[in-house]
Design an enzyme around this catalytic site. Structure first.
Site, mmCIF file in Angstrom:
data_model
loop_
_atom_site.group_PDB
_atom_site.id
_atom_site.type_symbol
_atom_site.label_atom_id
_atom_site.label_comp_id
_atom_site.label_asym_id
_atom_site.label_seq_id
_atom_site.Cartn_x
_atom_site.Cartn_y
_atom_site.Cartn_z
ATOM 1 C CB CYS A 357 -0.978 0.033 1.179
ATOM 2 S SG CYS A 357 -1.364 -1.517 1.942
ATOM 3 N NE ARG A 386 1.705 -9.519 4.759
ATOM 4 C CZ ARG A 386 0.440 -9.485 4.355
ATOM 5 N NH1 ARG A 386 -0.424 -10.356 4.840
ATOM 6 N NH2 ARG A 386 0.047 -8.593 3.463
ATOM 7 C CD GLN A 404 -0.388 -9.021 -0.659
ATOM 8 O OE1 GLN A 404 0.211 -7.951 -0.761
ATOM 9 N NE2 GLN A 404 -1.289 -9.231 0.279
ATOM 10 C CG ASP A 406 -1.667 -5.489 -3.024
ATOM 11 O OD1 ASP A 406 -2.901 -5.376 -2.911
ATOM 12 O OD2 ASP A 406 -0.866 -5.138 -2.150
ATOM 13 C CG HIS A 408 -3.552 -0.230 -3.162
ATOM 14 N ND1 HIS A 408 -2.479 -1.055 -3.414
ATOM 15 C CD2 HIS A 408 -3.910 -0.462 -1.867
ATOM 16 C CE1 HIS A 408 -2.179 -1.728 -2.314
ATOM 17 N NE2 HIS A 408 -3.034 -1.395 -1.366
ATOM 18 C CE LYS A 487 -10.284 -8.937 7.323
ATOM 19 N NZ LYS A 487 -8.992 -9.626 7.471
ATOM 20 C CG HIS A 533 -6.172 -1.217 0.941
ATOM 21 N ND1 HIS A 533 -4.844 -1.018 1.246
ATOM 22 C CD2 HIS A 533 -6.842 -0.168 1.505
ATOM 23 C CE1 HIS A 533 -4.710 0.086 1.955
ATOM 24 N NE2 HIS A 533 -5.913 0.617 2.136
#
Length: 659
Positions: A357, A386, A404, A406, A408, A487, A533
């Site tokens: 992000c 992580r 990911q 991912d 946004h 979420k 997100h």
């Protein structure tokens, strides 16, 4: 008198000390007979716990899913008593024994190793306790009495010390010769445990900390009906056949090497093809939907993560490294001159990114944005890291480094619902492509969060409205949101009904505030965008683990690392086999030629083990007619087929992404 409110709004009055049984009896005799517990003011209690205050109650029977927690927790206590009987009262120290989503377990400290063969012996002891219908009895005790009862059990004393002063301390008796420190609830007697099975033995550090002693954990499960247990055991057998770790090795897809570090995945050529096909599809779909591909660094300054809030709310899951400015000639790579404390103190601390992000936010901030520019949709295959405890790592499903898909979205508030629905449409396209079912959950504000309550309410309602307008069913999961916003999690169901973490959509009014994101509105004023997100598959590693188990390793043709293997019946037909090979290869099919000097049956078995979708067997008849004998892993023997006809068939399957 105390007032008890029923789910339908009816209020009944009782003397203080009333039990669930008493309340059920007032409502209906059948409910009194079938009650196994209740939710009282949101807390799960058993049928004999005295109620002394006003409150709301929901009585639970075996028909309610929540009843399994009571049943399984009770089975865990029966297990503990049986182990003490089987291995000797004084030889066993008890850890903890909770119910789980799939069953229960209990941790034991004893010098003798419990083997898989011992499980049958323990089950027989459990069965004796069940047949005797030994009762569960709750008792409130003083701290002093509890300390005396558990004076020889260090684990229980440690748990006892964690109970705050003034809080009730309860033990549960099972029969008159076994007790355990426990809040409950439990069934009335052990005879109510009709269908149970001990499943496995494993090691488990006390309280999940590798610094503590390794205990022996016995896993089991329990159901109200034997049929339900049998169905569950059948699913377990299916799950074993589909284990992605076993199939990953068998199909030569990936490895995890301890010498490189736990939870870090190495993709072999076959696995790389599988992953690349998925990523190619993801890339194409993002482009169709107006996303711009970006790349962000793997490591960024720690201060950036302080601004985002990850440093405060997610620090224990992050990897940090000090970056020291030094004279390159003197210090770089000089192992004999370690960093000094002073150098470490003045180091610039960086974090290996756990999320993508902040990187996307910085790119958004790189120039002034107009209301006409919005929505801005960024996307990357972002690899993140992580920290997970080594004991929780599990193949591709729980790792320390993963990628990911991912994205946004930065949009105006009036665009929010439409953007959420656009992501939902993409998610449904993905689920249909891979033939997956799903369950939708909305996670609301957790205990620790950033931002105003008003922003949280607005964001949560936007997710709910988007679902309602599309006609989707959903569940509310209180407190399950991210620290920066609510979420929508879409849990994916595989071929045997198991749930997997999958797509997620999160609405965020807070990070735009923390990073001072703006756009210039039509009135010339700076306004704050909303940030969405979203990940369509989530972790690529976990998603591939899901697909391996969902398909049991037999991937659809478009995903299969090797789509076709050509098997000549003898070396005499190698030349023709090679000709067929070249025609398929030129058409873009992933094909192998098995030119090993071995019997046809062996080659076929080898191809079946590798779960290759199509085998083309060629011999004299095929060579003379210009055909191939087609064997499908899914459909069996398809007979002779012209080579061009087969090429057309398989290219059609690949293009349509047939399952």
């Amino acid at each position: 008198m105390i007032k008890i409110k029923l789910p339908d709004g009816t209020i009944l009055e009782f003397e203080p000390g009333v039990t669930v049984k008493d309340i059920a009896s007032r409502i209906a005799k059948s409910l009194e007979k079938n009650a196994v517990g209740a939710f009282f003011n949101g807390e799960l209690i058993d049928v004999h716990t005295p109620i002394t205050t006003d409150g709301e109650i929901k009585i639970i029977t075996a028909k309610d899913d929540e009843s399994l927690e009571i049943l399984r927790h009770s089975a865990a206590h029966v297990l503990a008593k049986a182990v003490k009987r089987a291995f000797g009262e004084d030889n066993v120290k008890l850890g903890i024994g909770p119910a789980t989503q799939e069953g229960f377990y209990y941790d034991f400290d004893l010098s003798e190793a419990i083997s898989e063969e011992d499980l049958e012996k323990i089950e027989k002891e459990m069965q004796k306790i069940i047949e005797n219908k030994e009762p569960f009895v709750r008792e409130e005790v003083t701290r002093e009495k509890a300390q005396e009862l558990f004076k020889d059990d260090p684990y229980k004393l440690e748990l006892l010390a964690d109970i705050p002063e003034g809080e009730k301390i309860t033990i549960y008796w099972l029969g008159n010769d076994f007790y355990d420190l426990c809040r409950g609830p439990h069934v009335e007697h052990a005879g109510m445990i009709k269908a149970f099975k001990l499943l496995s033995v494993a090691g488990a550090y006390w309280r999940g900390d590798s610094k503590n002693k390794m205990l022996q954990r016995i896993y089991g499960t329990a159901f109200w009906k034997k049929k339900e247990l049998e169905e569950y055991l059948h699913r377990l057998e299916e799950a074993k056949k589909r284990d992605h770790r076993i199939l990953g090795k068998q199909l030569d897809l990936f490895s995890i090497y301890e010498e490189a570090g736990p939870g870090l995945v190495f993709w072999h050529p076959n696995g790389a093809i599988l992953r690349q096909e998925i990523e190619n599809w993801v890339e194409e779909e993002h482009r169709k939907r107006g996303y711009q591909r970006i790349y962000t660094p793997h490591i960024m300054k720690a201060d950036l993560w302080k601004t985002s809030g990850h440093y405060n709310f997610y620090r224990e899951n992050m990897f940090f490294v000090p970056v020291v400015e030094h004279d390159e000639e003197e210090r770089l790579g000089n192992e004999e001159v370690p960093l000094t404390c002073e150098e470490i103190e003045r180091a610039n601390w960086y974090a290996v990114k756990p999320m993508n992000c902040p990187g996307h936010i910085l790119i958004y901030k790189s120039k002034v944005r107009s209301y006409r520019d919005l929505p801005v949709r960024f996307f990357e295959f972002g690899t993140v890291y992580r920290y997970e405890k080594s004991g929780s790592l599990h193949g591709l499903l729980r790792v320390r480094g993963f990628t990911q898909d991912d994205g946004h979205i930065f949009c105006r508030p009036d665009q929010l619902k439409e953007e959420i629905q656009g992501v939902l449409d993409y998610v449904m396209e993905m689920l249909n492509t891979f033939n997956l079912d799903y369950v939708i959950n909305i996670g609301t504000k957790p205990d620790k969060y950033i931002g105003s309550d008003e922003a949280w309410e607005h964001a949560t309602q936007a997710l709910i409205d988007a679902l309602k307008e599309r006609g989707f069913e959903y569940n509310i999961v209180e407190g399950d949101g991210a620290f920066y916003g609510p979420k929508m999690d879409i849990a994916v169901l595989d071929a045997i009904g198991r749930k997997w973490d999958g797509p997620t959509i999160q609405v965020d009014f807070n990070l735009p505030e923390r990073f001072d994101l703006t756009y210039v509105d039509k009135d010339g004023q700076k306004k704050r965008p909303v940030m969405v997100h979203r990940a369509i598959m989530g972790s690529i590693e976990r998603f591939i683990g899901l697909l391996i188990e969902h398909y049991a390793g037999l991937f659809p043709v478009w995903l299969a690392p090797v789509q076709v293997v050509i098997i000549p019946v003898s070396d005499k037909y190698l030349e023709y086999a090679d000709e067929v090979y070249e025609r398929l290869k030129k058409a873009g099919v992933r094909v192998q030629l098995d030119d090993e000097s071995a019997k046809v049956g062996y080659k076929i078995r080898k191809a079946e083990t590798m779960k290759i979708p199509y085998m083309l067997v060629v011999g004299e008849k095929e060579q003379q007619s210009g055909t191939v004998s087609v064997r499908s892993k899914k459909e069996g023997d398809l007979g002779a087929m012209d080579v061009d006809a087969f090429v057309s068939k398989i290219l059609k399957e690949i293009k349509e992404k047939s399952n």
